[in-house]
Design a protein around this motif. Sequence first.
Motif, PDB file in Angstrom:
ATOM      1  N   VAL A  24      91.487  -1.010 -50.739  1.00  0.00           N
ATOM      2  CA  VAL A  24      91.247   0.238 -51.460  1.00  0.00           C
ATOM      3  C   VAL A  24      92.326   0.333 -52.534  1.00  0.00           C
ATOM      4  O   VAL A  24      93.519   0.233 -52.226  1.00  0.00           O
ATOM      5  N   GLY A  26      93.692   2.241 -56.238  1.00  0.00           N
ATOM      6  CA  GLY A  26      93.610   3.294 -57.257  1.00  0.00           C
ATOM      7  C   GLY A  26      94.646   2.993 -58.336  1.00  0.00           C
ATOM      8  O   GLY A  26      95.751   2.553 -58.038  1.00  0.00           O
ATOM      9  N   LEU A  27      94.267   3.195 -59.593  1.00  0.00           N
ATOM     10  CA  LEU A  27      95.175   2.823 -60.681  1.00  0.00           C
ATOM     11  C   LEU A  27      95.604   4.019 -61.521  1.00  0.00           C
ATOM     12  O   LEU A  27      94.825   4.934 -61.773  1.00  0.00           O
ATOM     13  N   GLU A  28      96.853   3.981 -61.915  1.00  0.00           N
ATOM     14  CA  GLU A  28      97.346   4.942 -62.897  1.00  0.00           C
ATOM     15  C   GLU A  28      97.668   4.139 -64.158  1.00  0.00           C
ATOM     16  O   GLU A  28      98.616   3.368 -64.164  1.00  0.00           O
ATOM     17  N   VAL A 173      94.372   8.534 -64.362  1.00  0.00           N
ATOM     18  CA  VAL A 173      94.476   8.310 -62.915  1.00  0.00           C
ATOM     19  C   VAL A 173      93.079   8.122 -62.335  1.00  0.00           C
ATOM     20  O   VAL A 173      92.209   8.972 -62.507  1.00  0.00           O
ATOM     21  N   SER A 174      92.878   7.008 -61.651  1.00  0.00           N
ATOM     22  CA  SER A 174      91.559   6.772 -61.046  1.00  0.00           C
ATOM     23  C   SER A 174      91.553   7.277 -59.613  1.00  0.00           C
ATOM     24  O   SER A 174      92.596   7.428 -58.983  1.00  0.00           O
ATOM     25  N   PHE A 175      90.371   7.529 -59.083  1.00  0.00           N
ATOM     26  CA  PHE A 175      90.219   7.681 -57.644  1.00  0.00           C
ATOM     27  C   PHE A 175      90.377   6.293 -57.028  1.00  0.00           C
ATOM     28  O   PHE A 175      90.224   5.281 -57.732  1.00  0.00           O
ATOM     29  N   PRO A 176      90.635   6.235 -55.746  1.00  0.00           N
ATOM     30  CA  PRO A 176      90.779   4.896 -55.137  1.00  0.00           C
ATOM     31  C   PRO A 176      89.412   4.276 -54.864  1.00  0.00           C
ATOM     32  O   PRO A 176      89.041   4.032 -53.723  1.00  0.00           O
ATOM     33  N   ASN A 215      98.006   1.154 -57.021  1.00  0.00           N
ATOM     34  CA  ASN A 215      98.144   1.650 -55.645  1.00  0.00           C
ATOM     35  C   ASN A 215      97.213   0.865 -54.738  1.00  0.00           C
ATOM     36  O   ASN A 215      96.009   0.794 -54.989  1.00  0.00           O
ATOM     37  N   SER A 217      96.021  -0.081 -50.691  1.00  0.00           N
ATOM     38  CA  SER A 217      96.062   0.072 -49.239  1.00  0.00           C
ATOM     39  C   SER A 217      94.953  -0.786 -48.649  1.00  0.00           C
ATOM     40  O   SER A 217      94.070  -1.258 -49.371  1.00  0.00           O
ATOM     41  N   PHE A 233      91.331  11.886 -47.811  1.00  0.00           N
ATOM     42  CA  PHE A 233      92.146  10.678 -47.934  1.00  0.00           C
ATOM     43  C   PHE A 233      92.674  10.171 -46.590  1.00  0.00           C
ATOM     44  O   PHE A 233      93.147   9.054 -46.497  1.00  0.00           O
ATOM     45  N   LEU A 236      91.809   6.813 -45.242  1.00  0.00           N
ATOM     46  CA  LEU A 236      92.328   5.592 -45.863  1.00  0.00           C
ATOM     47  C   LEU A 236      93.686   5.227 -45.287  1.00  0.00           C
ATOM     48  O   LEU A 236      94.378   6.055 -44.692  1.00  0.00           O
ATOM     49  N   GLY A 237      94.058   3.980 -45.514  1.00  0.00           N
ATOM     50  CA  GLY A 237      95.368   3.529 -45.056  1.00  0.00           C
ATOM     51  C   GLY A 237      96.481   4.041 -45.962  1.00  0.00           C
ATOM     52  O   GLY A 237      96.230   4.569 -47.043  1.00  0.00           O
ATOM     53  N   ARG A 239      99.304   3.795 -48.682  1.00  0.00           N
ATOM     54  CA  ARG A 239      99.310   2.929 -49.858  1.00  0.00           C
ATOM     55  C   ARG A 239     100.722   2.578 -50.307  1.00  0.00           C
ATOM     56  O   ARG A 239     101.674   3.294 -50.023  1.00  0.00           O
ATOM     57  N   GLU A 241     102.645   1.513 -54.045  1.00  0.00           N
ATOM     58  CA  GLU A 241     102.395   1.579 -55.480  1.00  0.00           C
ATOM     59  C   GLU A 241     103.194   0.478 -56.164  1.00  0.00           C
ATOM     60  O   GLU A 241     104.414   0.428 -56.038  1.00  0.00           O
ATOM     61  N   LYS A 292     108.731   6.067 -51.649  1.00  0.00           N
ATOM     62  CA  LYS A 292     107.953   6.868 -52.601  1.00  0.00           C
ATOM     63  C   LYS A 292     108.396   8.331 -52.598  1.00  0.00           C
ATOM     64  O   LYS A 292     108.487   8.954 -51.560  1.00  0.00           O
TER      65      LYS A 292
HETATM   66  P1  ADP Z   1     101.349   9.945 -57.210  1.00  0.00           P
HETATM   67  O1  ADP Z   1     101.413  10.953 -58.296  1.00  0.00           O
HETATM   68  O2  ADP Z   1     102.289  10.172 -56.118  1.00  0.00           O
HETATM   69  O3  ADP Z   1     101.421   8.549 -57.726  1.00  0.00           O
HETATM   70  P2  ADP Z   1      98.507  10.506 -56.930  1.00  0.00           P
HETATM   71  O4  ADP Z   1      97.902  11.441 -55.965  1.00  0.00           O
HETATM   72  O5  ADP Z   1      98.525  10.901 -58.341  1.00  0.00           O
HETATM   73  O6  ADP Z   1      99.954  10.124 -56.441  1.00  0.00           O
HETATM   74  O7  ADP Z   1      97.734   9.149 -56.751  1.00  0.00           O
HETATM   75  C1  ADP Z   1      98.093   8.034 -57.407  1.00  0.00           C
HETATM   76  C2  ADP Z   1      97.028   6.974 -57.288  1.00  0.00           C
HETATM   77  O8  ADP Z   1      96.953   6.498 -55.958  1.00  0.00           O
HETATM   78  C3  ADP Z   1      95.621   7.413 -57.648  1.00  0.00           C
HETATM   79  O9  ADP Z   1      95.088   6.480 -58.518  1.00  0.00           O
HETATM   80  C4  ADP Z   1      94.895   7.393 -56.321  1.00  0.00           C
HETATM   81  O10 ADP Z   1      93.542   7.029 -56.479  1.00  0.00           O
HETATM   82  C5  ADP Z   1      95.620   6.314 -55.572  1.00  0.00           C
HETATM   83  N1  ADP Z   1      95.519   6.423 -54.113  1.00  0.00           N
HETATM   84  C6  ADP Z   1      95.640   7.530 -53.361  1.00  0.00           C
HETATM   85  N2  ADP Z   1      95.494   7.226 -52.058  1.00  0.00           N
HETATM   86  C7  ADP Z   1      95.306   5.895 -51.982  1.00  0.00           C
HETATM   87  C8  ADP Z   1      95.110   4.969 -50.907  1.00  0.00           C
HETATM   88  N3  ADP Z   1      95.096   5.350 -49.659  1.00  0.00           N
HETATM   89  N4  ADP Z   1      94.943   3.665 -51.213  1.00  0.00           N
HETATM   90  C9  ADP Z   1      94.967   3.247 -52.489  1.00  0.00           C
HETATM   91  N5  ADP Z   1      95.138   4.060 -53.534  1.00  0.00           N
HETATM   92  C10 ADP Z   1      95.307   5.367 -53.298  1.00  0.00           C
END
Ligand code: ADP
Length: 502
Positions: A24, A26-28, A173-176, A215, A217, A233, A236-237, A239, A241, A292
Amino acid sequence: MTELAYTEPEAKVIAGAKEDWELVIGLEVHAQIASKAKLFSGASTRFGAEPNSNVAFVDAAMPGMLPVINEYCVEQAVRTGLGLNAKINLFSRFDRKNYFYPDLPQGYQISQLYHPIVGEGEILVDMEPGVARKVRVERIHIEQDAGKSVHDMDPEMSFVDLNRTGVGLMEIVSFPDIRGPEEAAEYVRKIRQILRYLGTCDGNMQEGSMRADVNVSVCRPGAYERFRESGDFKHLGTRCEIKNMNSMRFIQQAIDYEAKRQIAILEDGGSINQETRLYDPVKGETRSMRSKEEAHDYRYFPCPDLLPLEIKQSWVDKIKANLPELPDAKKARFVQDFGMTEYDAGVLTADVANAAYFEAVAKGRDGKQAANWVINELFGRLNKKGYSIDKSPISASQLGGIIDLIAKGDISGKIAKELFEIVWLEGGIPADIVKARGMLQVTDTGAIEAAVDEVMAANPDKVAAAKEKPSMAGWFVGQVMKATQGKANPKVVNEIIRKKLG
Ligand code: ADP
Ligand code: MG
């Protein structure tokens, strides 16, 4: 607008020593806004300038200096949101994210936590023709970039270059929703492609105009689907970053490594620490950088120096009405209008500059033939040389000129390739070159007939054989083409030979 049909790929399953796992991701993505001036000052954003030459007082955080929002940057963020099919928030606000870095003299970064300018959107991440993953975008916010610390210029001291301090960034910011290393790389590629079409970011990853925090997991099969159903969330496992990735290849390698690392820990009965890691491309591994931080560690609060951003729907509508044609639409149109394959349309639309070049060549000409020349001859040649399209020695109008000569029957396809070579190396106007160098195709049947007669007279045995076996006519065509230095019109040559052989 037509859309191409697609199906979603399966999530990549990774076999651990004991069980199966899924990724899984997710990208920023941090994208530097294409703007001549910084986000809150009039200082230039030019890359490669003399260190500390593009620094306004507010960038250097001089006491009493106040930020002034750059409207153009806001417009670019709105354009980007619209290009990613996202909701534009008419009300947004800036927050201070407090942390200390030597290259961030304010001691805080102005960002948008609680009210970002862009809300949820979605993009299609193409994996292969007909297969794409829909990835949801959670938000885009605007924030300022930090400067650069320089540690390698002096053995005793560190230096700081504030040229980049205060440059406007969009954090996308993407969803995961990303389910494998290749998808993550393709996602970044697609974001870069769309932003370059929009002109809101130059996408230059070497210069740091685009970089991604990845990110990662792992979870057991089925867990992601439970997350999608509930939005929770907790399915999910945990994560990790991986910070500041600026190469698609390294993104993939880092995810591969991280997946293996996390699976090994989990199968060993351990648990994953939520932490920030760095990828070391030399060793091919990720390393822990820090545990983190949570949002509350940053003591976010609304920036008192800036009013909330209130924009009008009519302004958004105007920006929307002026959006360029975006990659998916252009690709679908190329498939439909030119009857080309989705693969070819994908190649031609991969970059906004390539697409513009192709369209200039195809305008008023046969699209399929134009595509063929652009992809096979031009791109093939550019790739070999490592040139991008803007370094092409052959302009769109020159290539168009070559194609016109073929269409008029002035040159054969074979001569056209020679002509391409000449134009590539020496430049010039194709029609003039063809005249000056006697490359014009001979369609004059009298002249061709004479050449055929000559070849036949010299090879009576072959004529006799070909009369028995018509497939041998090809040999004569070859001979006549040779005798005319490739300038005879092959169609006419063929007709005459077949007639003479009966
Ligand atoms: P932060 O600001 O602490 O980096 P965010 O809530 O903005 O945290 O999320 C950052 C990124 O992490 C997002 O792209 C989100 O999709 C991704 N993310 C959140 N939970 C998980 C997970 N369990 N596994 C992989 N990516 C995740
Ligand atoms: Mg983050």
